[in-house]
Design an enzyme around this catalytic site. Structure first.
Site, PDB file in Angstrom:
ATOM      1  N   LYS A   1       0.837  -1.191   0.000  1.00 50.65           N
ATOM      2  CA  LYS A   1       0.000   0.000   0.000  1.00 50.65           C
ATOM      3  C   LYS A   1       0.879   1.251   0.000  1.00 50.65           C
ATOM      4  O   LYS A   1       1.884   1.317   0.698  1.00 50.65           O
ATOM      5  CB  LYS A   1      -0.927   0.007   1.215  1.00 50.65           C
ATOM      6  CG  LYS A   1      -1.971  -1.110   1.189  1.00 50.65           C
ATOM      7  CD  LYS A   1      -2.904  -1.023   2.369  1.00 50.65           C
ATOM      8  CE  LYS A   1      -3.995  -2.094   2.298  1.00 50.65           C
ATOM      9  NZ  LYS A   1      -4.917  -2.035   3.452  1.00 50.65           N
TER      10      LYS A   1
ATOM     11  N   HIS B   1      -6.940 -13.857   2.201  1.00 52.20           N
ATOM     12  CA  HIS B   1      -6.618 -12.999   3.338  1.00 52.20           C
ATOM     13  C   HIS B   1      -6.552 -13.793   4.637  1.00 52.20           C
ATOM     14  O   HIS B   1      -5.793 -13.448   5.551  1.00 52.20           O
ATOM     15  CB  HIS B   1      -7.631 -11.867   3.467  1.00 52.20           C
ATOM     16  CG  HIS B   1      -7.047 -10.614   4.048  1.00 52.20           C
ATOM     17  ND1 HIS B   1      -6.086  -9.874   3.399  1.00 52.20           N
ATOM     18  CD2 HIS B   1      -7.270  -9.985   5.233  1.00 52.20           C
ATOM     19  CE1 HIS B   1      -5.744  -8.830   4.145  1.00 52.20           C
ATOM     20  NE2 HIS B   1      -6.447  -8.883   5.266  1.00 52.20           N
TER      21      HIS B   1
ATOM     22  N   ARG C   1      -3.146 -15.110   4.869  1.00 48.04           N
ATOM     23  CA  ARG C   1      -2.247 -14.043   5.344  1.00 48.04           C
ATOM     24  C   ARG C   1      -2.312 -13.945   6.872  1.00 48.04           C
ATOM     25  O   ARG C   1      -1.290 -13.821   7.542  1.00 48.04           O
ATOM     26  CB  ARG C   1      -2.658 -12.717   4.702  1.00 48.04           C
ATOM     27  CG  ARG C   1      -1.911 -11.474   5.195  1.00 48.04           C
ATOM     28  CD  ARG C   1      -2.323 -10.278   4.346  1.00 48.04           C
ATOM     29  NE  ARG C   1      -2.035  -8.997   4.945  1.00 48.04           N
ATOM     30  CZ  ARG C   1      -0.871  -8.364   4.838  1.00 48.04           C
ATOM     31  NH1 ARG C   1       0.132  -8.929   4.190  1.00 48.04           N
ATOM     32  NH2 ARG C   1      -0.686  -7.179   5.399  1.00 48.04           N
TER      33      ARG C   1
ATOM     34  N   HIS D   1       2.912  -3.661   7.386  1.00 45.87           N
ATOM     35  CA  HIS D   1       2.073  -2.763   8.169  1.00 45.87           C
ATOM     36  C   HIS D   1       2.844  -1.490   8.491  1.00 45.87           C
ATOM     37  O   HIS D   1       3.994  -1.553   8.935  1.00 45.87           O
ATOM     38  CB  HIS D   1       1.639  -3.425   9.479  1.00 45.87           C
ATOM     39  CG  HIS D   1       0.590  -4.469   9.300  1.00 45.87           C
ATOM     40  ND1 HIS D   1       0.319  -5.434  10.252  1.00 45.87           N
ATOM     41  CD2 HIS D   1      -0.266  -4.715   8.276  1.00 45.87           C
ATOM     42  CE1 HIS D   1      -0.652  -6.227   9.816  1.00 45.87           C
ATOM     43  NE2 HIS D   1      -1.024  -5.803   8.627  1.00 45.87           N
TER      44      HIS D   1
END
Length: 306
Positions: A181, A248, A251, A274
């Site tokens: 991201k 997910h 993950r 993160h």
């Protein structure tokens, strides 16, 4: 400023997000939906862009969506108006007069047990040994095993896997360069010799199809996230696994299982990509829940009749 003028400013803002801030196109799309929904609500209900209008929209969101979704939508809208305020496109930020409070939800991530992941992979590897498979099905099975192995080995997001370029993976060194991201780069090692060998086998088998993206479909186009989800659902059903499994969840399993093995949470944070350790700390709650269940089941005190 009229709503129609704000819509034009929104287009400029989204262009900045994509071109200058290098945000993922899916993130920019979500921003567009959130901002447009807010402006449409004001227009349809003939409300002004003021404290009353914003509070009315907040009430609407809380009635329709879960708190986590409400929080994301409001964050998108506030970021847009902060941008307008900073660029001096508006005289004052209407959100400065609105106090938005959220009750934090403690949603523990759903994961898959190590046993189920092993059961899934065992089924796929057994199918790979089936001599009756056609060459076409064998090739696709090889690719699918690589996809699921890599999801579990690295804990990367499904979008990161599908967007992974050929030059992002170095099989000689056993590392992957992942762009997460906000176009943030992180390096993830592939710590299993057998998985590395399997990836080399895939690369050799799909050499003609692989150009820009590493994982491709039968037409040489990059795999879509929906394809991977359906693939996972197909193999889980074929293996007789009743639990619904998503990429997910794999993950989450990657993070939870590493934490249970004693891996430092800051290392897990870096592997997951993160930005904040707070996001990663939710996995400590998952690990604690498992420890609690183990103690309830096996502690000698619970076997005593007093």
């Amino acid at each position: 400023m009229e709503i129609i003028e704000i819509i034009q400013e929104m287009e400029n803002y989204l262009h900045v997000c994509e071109a200058q801030r290098e945000l993922n196109h899916k993130t920019v799309k979500a921003y567009r939906i959130d901002i447009t929904q807010f402006l449409d609500y004001l227009t349809v209900n003939q409300l002004l862009l003021d404290k009353r209008g914003i509070n009315s929209y907040l009430d609407y969101l809380h009635e329709k969506y879960r708190q986590r979704t409400v929080k994301r939508k409001i964050a998108s809208i506030k970021a847009f108006f902060n941008y307008l305020d900073y660029e001096e496109r508006i005289e004052s930020n209407p959100f400065d007069k609105v106090r938005v409070r959220f009750k934090e939800e403690q949603l523990l991530p759903r994961s898959v047990s190590q046993e189920i992941i092993e059961e899934l992979l065992m089924h796929m590897y057994q199918q790979k040994k089936n001599d009756e498979l056609s060459k076409w099905k064998r090739r696709l099975l090889l690719r699918d095993i690589c996809v699921i192995e890599l999801l579990f080995m690295t804990g990367m997001r499904i979008s990161e896997l599908c967007d992974m370029h050929r030059d992002s993976i170095d099989l000689s060194k056993g590392i992957i360069c992942v762009y997460g991201k906000g176009a943030k780069e992180r390096i993830i090692p592939i710590g299993n010799i057998n998985v590395l060998q399997l990836l080399r086998e895939y690369e050799e088998e799909f050499e003609k199809e692989i150009e820009e993206f590493f994982f491709v479909n039968r037409y040489g186009e990059p795999l879509s996230t929906q394809t991977v989800r359906l693939m996972l659902k197909h193999y889980a059903k074929a293996a007789g696994i009743e639990q619904h499994i998503t990429p997910h969840m794999i993950r989450h399993s990657f993070a939870t299982l590493l934490l249970e093995k004693g891996v430092d949470i800051r290392i897990i944070q870096q592997l997951l990509g993160h930005a904040s350790i707070v996001t990663t700390q939710i996995y400590t709650n998952v690990a604690s829940e498992k420890k609690k269940k183990i103690l309830e089941m096996y502690h000698p005190r619970n076997q005593m009749s007093i």
